[in-house]
Design a protein around this motif. Sequence first.
Motif, PDB file in Angstrom:
ATOM      1  N   ASP A  77       5.101 -37.243 -25.251  1.00 31.53           N
ATOM      2  CA  ASP A  77       5.399 -37.062 -26.796  1.00 31.53           C
ATOM      3  C   ASP A  77       4.619 -35.817 -27.154  1.00 31.53           C
ATOM      4  O   ASP A  77       3.525 -35.845 -26.607  1.00 31.53           O
ATOM      5  N   GLY A  79       2.969 -34.781 -30.493  1.00 28.89           N
ATOM      6  CA  GLY A  79       2.987 -35.002 -31.953  1.00 28.89           C
ATOM      7  C   GLY A  79       4.172 -36.152 -32.337  1.00 28.89           C
ATOM      8  O   GLY A  79       4.154 -37.057 -31.445  1.00 28.89           O
ATOM      9  N   ASP A  80       4.792 -36.133 -33.310  1.00 26.41           N
ATOM     10  CA  ASP A  80       5.791 -37.027 -33.961  1.00 26.41           C
ATOM     11  C   ASP A  80       7.039 -36.424 -33.583  1.00 26.41           C
ATOM     12  O   ASP A  80       8.159 -37.214 -33.857  1.00 26.41           O
TER      13      ASP A  80
END
Length: 234
Positions: A77, A79-80
């Motif tokens: 991943d 960040g978001d």
Amino acid sequence: MDLKQPRWLFRPFWTRPAFIVGYAAAALALVPFLLWLTVEAVAAGHALDQGSSALTRVEGTLDGPHGVRRSVNDSWDVGDLGPIEVGPGASATLKGLRGQTVTALLYRGEVVAIETPDGQRITGLDVGLRGAVEWGAVSLFVGGLSAGGLRHARRKRRACGGWWVVSRTSVDVTDRPVLIPVAFAGALVVLLRLGLTWQVAGGIALAVTLVVVVTTDVGWRWIASAPGRHARED
């Protein structure tokens, strides 16, 4: 059969020819979506190669690895943003950057590659030619199962005497003309999930398919129907 058991739980009830057609139709409905994913994989790979303006660059903290079910690959991943799946070698490279800021390249909202601080680019496995091969194989596998289901439903209707007949009549589920593409596609998908390159996976899957052909009566039928064979026998 237990007389107290509801009839709708009776196994042959769910194997009516009409229901098998429904199962096959449901599988067939997935094929257009899978083919779209195949096209998207090619488009994303082309955008990366050309540095297309369709790509969006977003910086974020690298987090992972997260195991992928039934695969040797890992997902990471940024960040978001959504996850990106990479092979074991690429994952080993990313482990040294865990917790650092990297740049994610997005195509139509999906992370397709990660650029490290030293300028190295790591591309997701479902992007480009490899991704197209995998999604194409999944499409062939699902489409083959759908075709096999429709052919089996027709044979069962003939054996049972109707589309809605509940019968314990045994009908051979082996459909060898369908088995060949399904065997090839299934082997290819499994090998790709194991982390092999699409070239190596394709070669092994082809070998597996040839073994299936030779070890079933499909191969013998092809040999028996060869034009030159009858001429030689005459």
